[in-house]
Design an enzyme around this catalytic site. Structure first.
Site, PDB file in Angstrom:
ATOM      1  N   GLY A 155     -12.274   2.390  -1.238  1.00  0.00           N
ATOM      2  CA  GLY A 155     -10.738   1.805  -1.381  1.00  0.00           C
ATOM      3  C   GLY A 155     -10.700   0.693  -2.366  1.00  0.00           C
ATOM      4  O   GLY A 155      -9.800  -0.176  -2.359  1.00  0.00           O
TER       5      GLY A 155
ATOM      6  N   SER B 234     -24.799   8.124 -15.431  1.00  0.00           N
ATOM      7  CA  SER B 234     -24.334   7.170 -14.507  1.00  0.00           C
ATOM      8  C   SER B 234     -25.525   6.487 -13.727  1.00  0.00           C
ATOM      9  O   SER B 234     -26.558   7.164 -13.302  1.00  0.00           O
ATOM     10  CB  SER B 234     -23.618   7.859 -13.324  1.00  0.00           C
ATOM     11  OG  SER B 234     -23.541   6.869 -12.142  1.00  0.00           O
TER      12      SER B 234
ATOM     13  N   ASP C  41      -3.569   0.477  -9.400  1.00  0.00           N
ATOM     14  CA  ASP C  41      -5.260   0.372  -9.514  1.00  0.00           C
ATOM     15  C   ASP C  41      -5.613  -0.148 -11.211  1.00  0.00           C
ATOM     16  O   ASP C  41      -6.413  -1.041 -11.231  1.00  0.00           O
ATOM     17  CB  ASP C  41      -6.060   1.474  -8.953  1.00  0.00           C
ATOM     18  CG  ASP C  41      -5.758   1.676  -7.802  1.00  0.00           C
ATOM     19  OD1 ASP C  41      -5.293   0.871  -7.100  1.00  0.00           O
ATOM     20  OD2 ASP C  41      -6.231   2.759  -7.122  1.00  0.00           O
TER      21      ASP C  41
ATOM     22  N   GLU D  86       0.849  -1.225  -0.010  1.00  0.00           N
ATOM     23  CA  GLU D  86      -0.272  -0.269  -0.005  1.00  0.00           C
ATOM     24  C   GLU D  86       0.831   1.209  -0.085  1.00  0.00           C
ATOM     25  O   GLU D  86       1.611   1.356   0.848  1.00  0.00           O
ATOM     26  CB  GLU D  86      -0.888   0.031   1.248  1.00  0.00           C
ATOM     27  CG  GLU D  86      -2.316   0.443   0.785  1.00  0.00           C
ATOM     28  CD  GLU D  86      -3.069  -0.258   0.081  1.00  0.00           C
ATOM     29  OE1 GLU D  86      -3.288   0.018  -1.214  1.00  0.00           O
ATOM     30  OE2 GLU D  86      -3.743  -1.393   0.582  1.00  0.00           O
TER      31      GLU D  86
ATOM     32  N   SER E 121     -12.911   2.409  -7.647  1.00  0.00           N
ATOM     33  CA  SER E 121     -13.983   2.050  -8.548  1.00  0.00           C
ATOM     34  C   SER E 121     -13.805   3.208  -9.876  1.00  0.00           C
ATOM     35  O   SER E 121     -14.152   2.966 -10.815  1.00  0.00           O
ATOM     36  CB  SER E 121     -15.351   2.867  -7.868  1.00  0.00           C
ATOM     37  OG  SER E 121     -14.742   4.071  -7.184  1.00  0.00           O
TER      38      SER E 121
ATOM     39  N   THR F 186       2.989   2.127  -2.124  1.00  0.00           N
ATOM     40  CA  THR F 186       4.123   1.765  -2.774  1.00  0.00           C
ATOM     41  C   THR F 186       4.261   2.117  -4.144  1.00  0.00           C
ATOM     42  O   THR F 186       5.353   2.276  -4.716  1.00  0.00           O
ATOM     43  CB  THR F 186       4.432   0.293  -2.491  1.00  0.00           C
ATOM     44  OG1 THR F 186       3.712  -0.358  -3.080  1.00  0.00           O
ATOM     45  CG2 THR F 186       4.640  -0.111  -1.170  1.00  0.00           C
ATOM     46  N   ASP F 187       3.112   2.106  -4.940  1.00  0.00           N
ATOM     47  CA  ASP F 187       3.122   1.942  -6.409  1.00  0.00           C
ATOM     48  C   ASP F 187       3.624   3.517  -7.023  1.00  0.00           C
ATOM     49  O   ASP F 187       4.255   3.639  -8.004  1.00  0.00           O
ATOM     50  CB  ASP F 187       1.579   1.820  -6.886  1.00  0.00           C
ATOM     51  CG  ASP F 187       0.624   2.889  -6.436  1.00  0.00           C
ATOM     52  OD1 ASP F 187       0.640   3.432  -5.519  1.00  0.00           O
ATOM     53  OD2 ASP F 187      -0.488   2.796  -7.226  1.00  0.00           O
TER      54      ASP F 187
END
Length: 356
Positions: free
Chosen positions: A114, A61, A162, A27, A117, A29-30
């Protein structure tokens, strides 16, 4: 809720979908060029497309029951439409011509939990555009375009995890990813274990949270340590020379990367759980992105028989937590935890496994 035909007075010409993701380890880290270990979740976002009959883009939506129309005279937007328009604009800057479109979104990926989405929306949008317009873009480019859309048009300085998870991961395995080189490996879940994800009931907004601030602190720490990114530090002792809070921020990133790398060689469910527990402690104390309801939920999970380990997942500041539990016990553990969590004054709900 109205369907595509009712909203746009025409039928959709194509559709595509993409899953949300839960990150098991790695988490924050990306965006430090580090290592991550996500998996896809069953919930998905679906985008349907057709050509617009006028000169405007029209986005709808279903979950928000909101329609947005965008003309060239008003080329910006906000909310859910900013992610979609961002994908279109990024493709245009790459040299593709995108005609006016009707776009209809429906999603079972919860917002603000988290579970990415936004990445699911970006990847589903780009997959639909690829199909409708026969674009010559692969799954990795889709992830990269989605990331740029979020950075440039939604104001979130996100890493690539993500979008890569939404574009490449599945629900039956873990995706190890080196976010600097994009080297990846598909890994099996630890033997005898399954995933449980519970929403804390505390929504979060990345752009308005401390997310961008944390990213800035990491960049400052890397600069003081004279490395390109914190990923280039392997020894946690090396960060001890930094001033606070940079020392703690950097220590989290270095130790978190090391936790992910441990899994590469294969670890038991018990060891994997210990790494998850250590990850939460680090996110709570060194990175300071947890909140009391998340800490309560994680502590309840960690002390429950049949749970190997638990931690917050996603950027923090609210959202969900993930646990590794004994295979076949996720439903029973989840129901027990939710009752205890509600007795403590909070309102959560189970996300994975899906309740049918």
């Amino acid at each position: 809720m109205p369907e595509f035909q009712q909203v746009f007075d025409t039928a959709p010409q194509t559709e595509a979908s993409a899953p949300g993701r839960v990150n098991l380890l790695g988490e924050h880290t990306d965006y430090n060029d580090g290592f991550v270990l996500p998996t896809a979740i069953p919930q998905r976002t679906t985008v349907q497309l057709s050509f617009s009959s006028d000169s405007q883009h029209h986005f709808y939506s279903q979950e928000l029951d909101q329609k947005v129309s965008i003309s060239e005279n008003h080329p910006t937007t906000e909310g859910f439409a900013s992610y979609i328009l961002g994908c279109i604009r990024v493709l245009e800057t790459t040299g593709y011509t995108i005609p006016p479109l009707n776009l209809y979104v429906t999603s079972s990926v919860p917002m603000g939990s988290g579970l990415s989405s936004s990445a699911a929306l970006e990847v589903a949008t780009l997959r639909s555009l690829r199909k409708l317009l026969n674009l010559n873009i692969d799954d990795i480019q889709i992830a990269q375009f989605g990331q740029q859309a979020e950075i440039q048009y939604a104001g979130v300085q996100c890493g690539i995890m993500d979008q890569m998870a939404s574009s490449l991961a599945d629900t039956n395995s873990m995706l190890f990813l080196d976010t600097r080189t994009l080297y990846r490996r598909v890994l099996p879940f630890p033997a005898g274990a399954e995933i449980l994800v519970i929403d804390s009931g505390v929504p979060r907004k990345l752009a308005g949270s401390g997310y961008n601030q944390r990213r800035g602190e990491c960049e400052e720490g890397a600069k003081l340590l004279k490395v390109k990114a914190l990923r280039d530090i392997a020894d946690p002792q090396a960060v001890e020379i930094l001033p606070e809070p940079l020392r703690r921020r950097a220590r989290h990133v270095v130790t978190e990367n090391n936790r992910v790398l441990q899994v590469l060689s294969g670890v038991s469910a018990i060891r994997f759980g210990e790494l998850m527990n250590a990850s939460h402690t680090s996110l709570r104390d060194d990175y300071e992105v947890s909140v009391p309801p998340l800490d309560t939920l994680v502590a309840m999970l960690q002390e429950t028989p049949g749970v190997f380990g638990a931690r917050l997942t996603g950027a923090g500041f609210g959202g969900a937590c993930v646990a590794l539990v004994e295979e076949g016990k996720a439903d029973a553990i989840a129901c027990n935890i939710l009752t205890r969590y509600e007795n403590a004054g909070y309102k959560g709900h189970i996300l994975v496994p899906e309740i049918t």
